[in-house]
Design a protein around this motif. Sequence first.
Motif, mmCIF file in Angstrom:
data_model
loop_
_atom_site.group_PDB
_atom_site.id
_atom_site.type_symbol
_atom_site.label_atom_id
_atom_site.label_comp_id
_atom_site.label_asym_id
_atom_site.label_seq_id
_atom_site.Cartn_x
_atom_site.Cartn_y
_atom_site.Cartn_z
ATOM 1 N N ARG A 51 0.841 -1.096 -0.117
ATOM 2 C CA ARG A 51 0.104 0.179 0.108
ATOM 3 C C ARG A 51 0.827 1.163 0.065
ATOM 4 N N GLU A 64 -6.913 -4.102 16.772
ATOM 5 C CA GLU A 64 -7.413 -4.910 16.095
ATOM 6 C C GLU A 64 -8.725 -3.984 15.461
ATOM 7 N N PHE A 65 -9.069 -3.241 16.231
ATOM 8 C CA PHE A 65 -10.341 -2.259 15.744
ATOM 9 C C PHE A 65 -9.980 -1.196 14.872
ATOM 10 N N ASP A 66 -8.548 -0.843 14.649
ATOM 11 C CA ASP A 66 -8.100 0.413 14.041
ATOM 12 C C ASP A 66 -8.238 -0.057 12.457
ATOM 13 N N MET A 67 -9.125 0.382 11.669
ATOM 14 C CA MET A 67 -9.899 -0.058 10.687
ATOM 15 C C MET A 67 -8.873 0.481 9.510
ATOM 16 N N LEU A 68 -8.394 1.503 9.580
ATOM 17 C CA LEU A 68 -7.407 1.992 8.459
ATOM 18 C C LEU A 68 -6.149 1.474 8.286
ATOM 19 N N ARG A 69 -5.888 0.605 9.306
ATOM 20 C CA ARG A 69 -4.537 -0.173 8.966
ATOM 21 C C ARG A 69 -4.882 -1.397 8.241
ATOM 22 N N GLU A 70 -6.162 -1.903 7.948
ATOM 23 C CA GLU A 70 -6.319 -3.130 7.105
ATOM 24 C C GLU A 70 -6.079 -2.674 5.699
#
Lengths: 163, 273
Positions: free
Chosen positions: B67, B247-253
């Motif tokens: 990315r 695990e809830f940090d959505m922008l890292r996915e």
Amino acid sequence: MRLSLVAAISHGRVFRRLGRGPRSRLDLLRNLVTALVRHERIEAPWARADEMRGYAERLIDYAKRGDTDERAMRMADFWLTEKDLIHKLFKVLAPRFQPHPGSYTRMLHIPNRDNLDRAKMAVIELKGNPFPPLIRPRRDSEKTLLNQLLKGYREDAQRAAGP
Amino acid sequence: MAAACGGMLLRAARPALSARWFSSSMCRMSSDGEPTKFQPPPKPVIIDKQKQREERRFLSPEFIPPRGRTDPLKFYMERKDMIQRRKVFNIPEFYVGSILAVTTADPYADGKTNRFVGICIQRGGRGLGATFVLRNVIEDQGVEICYELYSPRIQEITVLKLEKRLDDNLTYLRDALPEYSTFDINMKPVSHLDHEEIPVNKLQVRMKPKPWSKRWERPKYNIKGIKFELPEKKMKEAQKWKQPWLEFDMLREYDTSKIEEKIWREVSEELNK
């Protein structure tokens, strides 16, 4: 050699440093996301609103998966601190944005805050909210040169196509 | 053994147990009292190996672009070069934890080639600079060699044993007992059928006493393949560094499914031409 070069240079870093640390940053953004889902239009400092925008849109993408999805429910449970908003997210917001593929929020500038800090503020709203619109995109009047030329071109095309 | 079998048969010949040795249809007649229909044998299940092989797709991880803000043209050009190299030289499918044998060209060695056998610890890099590190213990000395997959010096890569492990990164083998990293350099290749699934080796490795090169018990490494023999207090203290919000940090996915699909189609089309 400075051992903390990593901390000093921030080339390519995408996340801003807000609050007291990574945990505090997520808590701050979580509060803002909850407020956005509740009120659908909020004012906040521009940097925080900008960070929050990505999380809000991804949350709506998760909500579109449906409330039967285990992961979507866990994400909504973490990100919305007021639990009655989970129902609103899955039952109201997800169907509203089902036809859109992305970009569910709109962010606009506001005059600086009146306090001593004069912070740069922004208003962030979910599209399709019930409030009156913030900006009315005004179209150019018909008397401008470009619009007159376009009108003439359109009429010529009609005359050529018609008879 | 035969005498015992004979003895059992003789015992079964007694009238009380004689019903057992009749055929099954006759048994049913005696219980129901009606003639039973002929039950055809169950249809044989045909495992279509060709389809199973096609269903199992493997895209080498170095094809997936990271990315970032780089122009996709750069990745496209690299992919073309990688496919070109793969047409000439066969790079087999392997995972972290498989045992490989690599022969490289070496101007100073006997016969100008150098063969090394080892377990793949990690696969790094993307594009043409993709690397993999092989580890082995030779004469009580641990040796790790990092090879570039697309280097023209590599003459042959053979997979001696294809398997996966519980982790993506086996660098902890440096701090494990040496028996877990020793592999016979003359080991025979273990056959693996095309259509079977890759076996996962759930081996839990025992470590040398602390200090280790990294604190492997900490949750950020998320290692499942070590049998920690540390006291409970130390394990609890390591959990202090847990970051449950991560695990809830959505922008890292980074969701690679669509990109993988596209690249897989491109690569398989080119390779099958």
